[in-house]
Structures are given as C-alpha cells and as structure tokens.
Scaffold this motif. Structure first.
Motif, PDB file in Angstrom:
ATOM      1  N   GLU A 142       0.815  -1.207   0.000  1.00  0.00           N
ATOM      2  CA  GLU A 142       0.000   0.000   0.000  1.00  0.00           C
ATOM      3  C   GLU A 142       0.854   1.265   0.000  1.00  0.00           C
ATOM      4  N   ARG A 143       2.177   1.113   0.175  1.00  0.00           N
ATOM      5  CA  ARG A 143       3.059   2.270   0.153  1.00  0.00           C
ATOM      6  C   ARG A 143       3.750   2.458  -1.195  1.00  0.00           C
ATOM      7  N   ALA A 144       3.435   1.652  -2.166  1.00  0.00           N
ATOM      8  CA  ALA A 144       3.991   1.860  -3.502  1.00  0.00           C
ATOM      9  C   ALA A 144       3.572   3.244  -4.008  1.00  0.00           C
ATOM     10  N   ALA A 145       4.432   3.869  -4.780  1.00  0.00           N
ATOM     11  CA  ALA A 145       4.133   5.221  -5.268  1.00  0.00           C
ATOM     12  C   ALA A 145       2.820   5.256  -6.048  1.00  0.00           C
ATOM     13  N   SER A 146       2.610   4.268  -6.912  1.00  0.00           N
ATOM     14  CA  SER A 146       1.382   4.255  -7.712  1.00  0.00           C
ATOM     15  C   SER A 146       0.148   4.108  -6.835  1.00  0.00           C
ATOM     16  N   VAL A 147       0.267   3.369  -5.729  1.00  0.00           N
ATOM     17  CA  VAL A 147      -0.867   3.190  -4.817  1.00  0.00           C
ATOM     18  C   VAL A 147      -1.112   4.470  -4.023  1.00  0.00           C
ATOM     19  N   LEU A 148      -0.054   5.074  -3.506  1.00  0.00           N
ATOM     20  CA  LEU A 148      -0.205   6.313  -2.748  1.00  0.00           C
ATOM     21  C   LEU A 148      -0.835   7.409  -3.593  1.00  0.00           C
ATOM     22  N   LEU A 149      -0.478   7.466  -4.866  1.00  0.00           N
ATOM     23  CA  LEU A 149      -0.982   8.533  -5.738  1.00  0.00           C
ATOM     24  C   LEU A 149      -2.330   8.197  -6.364  1.00  0.00           C
ATOM     25  N   ALA A 150      -2.791   6.967  -6.216  1.00  0.00           N
ATOM     26  CA  ALA A 150      -4.061   6.593  -6.849  1.00  0.00           C
ATOM     27  C   ALA A 150      -5.257   7.200  -6.138  1.00  0.00           C
ATOM     28  N   GLU A 151      -5.143   7.425  -4.825  1.00  0.00           N
ATOM     29  CA  GLU A 151      -6.274   7.944  -4.057  1.00  0.00           C
ATOM     30  C   GLU A 151      -6.321   9.460  -4.147  1.00  0.00           C
ATOM     31  N   GLY A 152      -7.500  10.011  -4.432  1.00  0.00           N
ATOM     32  CA  GLY A 152      -7.628  11.428  -4.754  1.00  0.00           C
ATOM     33  C   GLY A 152      -7.189  12.385  -3.666  1.00  0.00           C
TER      34      GLY A 152
END
Length: 332
Positions: free
Chosen positions: A18-28
């Motif tokens: 859940e700390r991957a960059a793509s995951v962190l940036l996916a949530e608005g």
C-alpha cells in the motif's frame, strides 16, 4: 525528468504494497495533498491545504490523509504546537512523489489523447482512474494477456485469465473498453465475433509501474520494500513500439539478480526487438545484469553504473537504449 542526485533513504522494513508510489498517488485526497504542497514549494497549514483541495475532498479527509502520509514518511510536521496546529511539508520522498505525479499525469494525458486545454480536474480524474486500474492485479493480468499483437476472442481471454472468474474479468474489462485502453472489435459476419486488443497508445503507460519501482528503490524505508521492476510486463507492453535506430541481429539476456523471475532474452532483427523464449542453454550475444534498483535507475534516469554488460556491448547498448526510449516516450 527526475533528479538522480537527490538523497536516498534506506531501510529493511517488511513489504507494504500500500506504500507503492502508484498506490499512494491513486487515491484522490492523498494526491491532492501531495500536489498542493508540491506546487506551493513550502510548508502549509492543514486548513490552507483543505481550502485549496477539490470541492469533493472534505477538510476532515484532508486531515486524515495528512496524518496517514506523515506515518508513511511522505510528510513531516513544521511548527507543531501542543494543540495540534502547525504546518506540513513534503519530505525528500514526498518531493519525488510530487515529481512522479507530474510524469504520470503526462503519461496518462498522452495515452488518453487529452487536449492541451483539458481542465486540470479532468486530467486529475483520468490519472486517478488509470493509477487505480494499474494497481489492480486482475487489470494487470488482462493488460498483460492483451499486450501481444494478436486479438483475443472472449473465450481465449477468459482462458488466459484463469483462475480469475469470468464475471470478474468482464467487470474489469468493461471500464477499460469504455476508457479506450482496450479496443473491442466486432465483425459484421454471421455469426458475429468479438475480439479484444490493447490500444497501442496506452502501451507506454507501463512506465508508470517502472517509475513507481524507481521511487521504491530510492526510498525503501518509506515504501516498505523495493518493488519488483517486472521487466517482463514492461517488455511485453512496450516492445511493439520499440525500434532500433540502426539494424542489429543478435540476442541480449536481461538478468535481475536476486529476483525469482527468469532472465529475459531479447532478440534484435534489423530494427525490431522481440522476446525470445529459447531455452536457457541457448547461447546469447550479450548479457546485462544487476539488481532491481540498478535496473530501475538505468531505465528511468539513464544511470547504468550498477548494471554490468558482457559480450557484444554495441548490441546490448542499442537494445537497452531503444527500450528505454520507447518506455519513456511520453515523458521526454
């Protein structure tokens, strides 16, 4: 592009996907906090961040996300008081997340064919949908199976996605078709037939995961672990758009040391490159090898100091440069 001279944090914490960059940036809301602080260039109070956030993001949600990003090491407090007031700023890892967000936005904007005058809100929604999809294992499986230059019928796609249930496959596939990521074609013959292919314009979106991996290799203490670079997925997606600047003939082995994945053999045929599934004993003309961080650094920043090359260096360098150019075609 990103500055490879920025300091890198280190650590050996367990994996936290859940700390991957793509995951962190996916949530608005998380994306809004990072974008607002990055654009401002300095610390801001949570109330100011909430004022500048989109209308559908509440002040309470902003406060929750600020605390969450602080726990993840993306934000740090400034001028905090016993009453809990104060300002927040991006850490080094957070600053690079902000730069990644700009690159990922450029990738999605180009892939989706958005016009230059498209509103920032529309672009941000497109980025959110794309990142959310690319963090879904079922979506990644669908895109991987459609990455070959061969259209797949519904039964063939279902078979390749097993053991994912058929209903789940189509729940993920429908929005991909609606967004133009996947092309669905239907013949006018009787009986009618349907086939699915990956839209070539979206192939460079594979660089989003590569950028996320690059970030995790530089900040493993924040990310929780170093992501797998998944060169296999990158190559399946990007090779149909990859061209050598001059003709070469030969094969290059790409090896990620310490990875459970098998080495990848790339074959050059004139100006085209393809994956070669010959047996491991088949001789190769060149080999490039290095760890996950070395591959991410080489493909994103061009720093190949950690990668070792043996054999035909001209062939190895040409293939590497061509793949990198194709993968980063939307951010250069």
């Amino acid at each position: 592009m990103l500055d490879p001279s920025l300091p890198t944090t280190a650590g050996d914490r367990p994996a936290h996907p859940e700390r991957a960059a793509s995951v962190l940036l996916a949530e608005g809301a998380r994306r809004a906090v990072i974008a607002i602080l990055g654009a401002h260039g300095g610390p801001l109070a949570s109330a100011v961040i909430a004022e500048r956030a989109p209308l559908d993001v509440t002040p309470r949600l902003i406060r929750d996300r600020i605390r969450e990003l602080e726990r993840h090491g993306v934000l740090s407090p400034v001028d905090q008081t016993p009453g809990g007031t104060g300002r927040w700023q991006l850490t080094t890892a957070g600053q690079e997340l902000f730069r990644l967000l700009a690159l990922m936005t450029r990738i999605v904007t180009n892939a989706a064919g958005l016009r230059p005058n498209t509103s920032a809100a529309t672009r941000d929604r497109a980025v959110g949908r794309a990142l959310d999809a690319l963090t879904d294992p079922v979506v990644l499986t669908i895109l991987r199976e459609l990455s070959e230059k061969v259209a797949l019928s519904p039964p063939a796609l279902e078979a390749r996605c097993r053991p994912t249930p058929r209903r789940t496959v189509y729940r993920r596939l429908t929005p991909l078709v609606e967004a133009g990521v996947v092309v669905r074609s239907t013949t006018g013959q009787v009986p009618r037939s349907t086939a699915y292919t990956l839209n070539d314009d979206w192939r460079p979106a594979a660089a989003i995961q590569l950028l996320s991996t690059w970030w995790s290799t530089r900040h493993p203490q924040v990310a929780g672990a170093v992501e797998d670079p998944d060169l296999d997925g990158l190559l399946h997606s990007i090779l149909p758009r990859t061209k050598l600047t001059k003709g070469f003939h030969g094969s290059v082995l790409w090896v990620v040391t310490g990875s459970p994945r098998d080495p990848l053999r790339l074959s050059a045929h004139g100006q085209t490159i393809s994956l070669d599934f010959s047996t491991p004993e088949h001789p190769t003309d060149a080999t490039i090898q290095g760890g996950a961080a070395d591959w991410a650094a080489g493909l994103v920043s061009g720093n190949r100091d950690g990668l070792t090359t043996s054999g035909d260096r001209d062939l190895a360098d040409a293939v590497f440069a061509a793949v990198r150019a194709a993968a980063l075609s939307y951010v250069r």
